[in-house]
Motif scaffolding. Structure first.
Motif, short mmCIF file in Angstrom:
data_model
loop_
_atom_site.label_atom_id
_atom_site.label_comp_id
_atom_site.label_asym_id
_atom_site.label_seq_id
_atom_site.Cartn_x
_atom_site.Cartn_y
_atom_site.Cartn_z
N PHE A 60 0.84 -1.20 0.00
CA PHE A 60 0.00 0.00 0.00
C PHE A 60 0.87 1.25 0.00
CE2 PHE A 60 -2.63 3.32 1.80
CZ PHE A 60 -3.88 3.09 1.23
N ILE A 97 -12.91 5.62 1.01
CA ILE A 97 -12.18 5.20 -0.20
C ILE A 97 -11.11 4.18 0.16
CG2 ILE A 97 -10.67 5.99 -2.07
CD1 ILE A 97 -12.20 8.58 -2.12
N PHE A 98 -10.50 4.32 1.34
CA PHE A 98 -9.52 3.34 1.79
C PHE A 98 -10.17 1.95 1.91
CE2 PHE A 98 -7.74 1.08 5.50
CZ PHE A 98 -6.44 0.84 5.03
N GLY A 101 -10.91 0.61 -1.51
CA GLY A 101 -9.66 0.17 -2.13
C GLY A 101 -9.23 -1.20 -1.63
N GLY A 105 -9.29 -4.13 -4.26
CA GLY A 105 -7.96 -4.67 -4.49
C GLY A 105 -7.83 -6.11 -4.03
N HIS A 181 -2.17 -2.78 -5.20
CA HIS A 181 -3.41 -2.52 -5.94
C HIS A 181 -4.31 -1.57 -5.14
CE1 HIS A 181 -6.54 -4.61 -8.77
NE2 HIS A 181 -6.77 -3.32 -8.65
N ALA A 182 -4.47 -1.85 -3.85
CA ALA A 182 -5.32 -1.01 -3.00
C ALA A 182 -4.76 0.40 -2.88
CB ALA A 182 -5.47 -1.64 -1.62
N TRP A 184 -2.92 2.05 -5.10
CA TRP A 184 -3.19 2.77 -6.35
C TRP A 184 -4.65 3.22 -6.43
CZ3 TRP A 184 -0.03 -1.24 -9.59
CH2 TRP A 184 1.32 -0.82 -9.66
N ILE A 185 -5.56 2.31 -6.07
CA ILE A 185 -6.99 2.66 -6.10
C ILE A 185 -7.27 3.82 -5.15
CG2 ILE A 185 -9.31 1.88 -5.48
CD1 ILE A 185 -8.53 -0.92 -6.44
N TRP A 186 -6.76 3.73 -3.94
CA TRP A 186 -7.01 4.75 -2.93
C TRP A 186 -6.49 6.12 -3.37
CZ3 TRP A 186 -3.63 7.58 0.33
CH2 TRP A 186 -4.27 8.29 1.35
N ALA A 189 -8.49 7.34 -6.66
CA ALA A 189 -9.88 7.66 -6.35
C ALA A 189 -10.00 8.89 -5.46
CB ALA A 189 -10.56 6.46 -5.68
N THR A 190 -9.06 9.06 -4.54
CA THR A 190 -9.07 10.23 -3.67
C THR A 190 -8.82 11.50 -4.48
OG1 THR A 190 -8.29 8.96 -1.76
CG2 THR A 190 -7.97 11.33 -1.68
#
Length: 238
Positions: A60, A97-98, A101, A105, A181-182, A184-186, A189-190
């Protein structure tokens, strides 16, 4: 039949319940498959222990830092600017969002780098299994937003390859890939939700990403490639 028209695309408020349902259903389906094949989630790299938790946290952090470096570089080059007035929007969205994610993820890693890659690797060389599973991972993103996703396909495929590498670097444990992965998403998206970034138009979106999607531009590709190089160089420490 002459009056038939294709259905309208799903609206965001319609997509979210469907998306959540699909993600919650996926582990149940995999559990049923693993029960029928006499396997467990640990055979797919999903192990519940402290080592996985440590790898998750490390991945992360690496994902967030890699994007911070890329966006910091773009800011320094004048390709984008930060909307400081929107910083006040961050606090309420960081935790939700966390959690999203982590959920997205974790399930995508279990499905693609876990189940799919493992099953393919039984019949094909590892590199072929990595290429195929990453291609399927990329193409399935077209289900939601074809126009915005199509330019991201090469970046999504490369992302899949790097996440396979992360699984190998972590001794077949999905923790590092899940965390990466998580992260990057977090981060993405944030930034998108709070509208923290404004592109200046100083360079083509070939560099910054078409439709404001980093993976659809060279900056995002550089981020993923750089992360892969770091994982490869320091794999003995993961």
């Amino acid at each position: 039949m002459l009056n038939w028209q294709p259905p309208k695309p799903l609206q965001p408020e319609q997509k979210m319940p469907l998306l959540v349902s699909l993600y919650l259903l996926a582990p149940l389906i995999l559990w049923g498959v693993s029960w029928l094949t006499n396997k467990s989630f640990s055979d797919y790299g999903f192990v519940g222990n402290l080592s996985t938790l440590g790898s998750l946290a490390l991945g992360f952090g690496l994902g967030v830092v890699s994007l911070a470096v890329v966006f910091g570089g773009q800011f320094g080059l004048g390709w984008c600017s930060f909307e400081k007035t929107n910083f006040k929007l961050l606090l309420p969205i960081l935790l939700p969002i966390f959690l999203i994610g982590l959920l997205v993820g974790g399930i995508e890693e279990l499905v693609f780098r876990g189940f799919l890659f493992t099953e393919l690797a039984q019949d094909y060389p590892v590199w072929v299994a990595a290429v195929i599973s990453s291609l399927i991972f990329a193409l399935l993103h077209l289900v939601w937003e074809q126009r915005e996703t199509a330019p991201q396909l090469p970046g999504l495929w490369l992302m899949g390859i790097v996440l396979v590498l992360a699984r190998f670097a972590s001794s077949n444990n999905l923790g590092l890939a899940w965390g990466l992965h998580a992260g990057w998403i977090w981060a993405i998206a944030t930034i998108d939700t709070a509208e923290l970034i404004t592109y200046t138009g100083k360079v083509s979106d070939l560099f910054t990403g078409k439709n404001k999607k980093p993976l659809a531009g060279l900056a995002g590709i550089f981020c993923v490639l750089g992360t892969g190089v770091i994982i490869w160089l320091f794999s003995r420490y993961f």
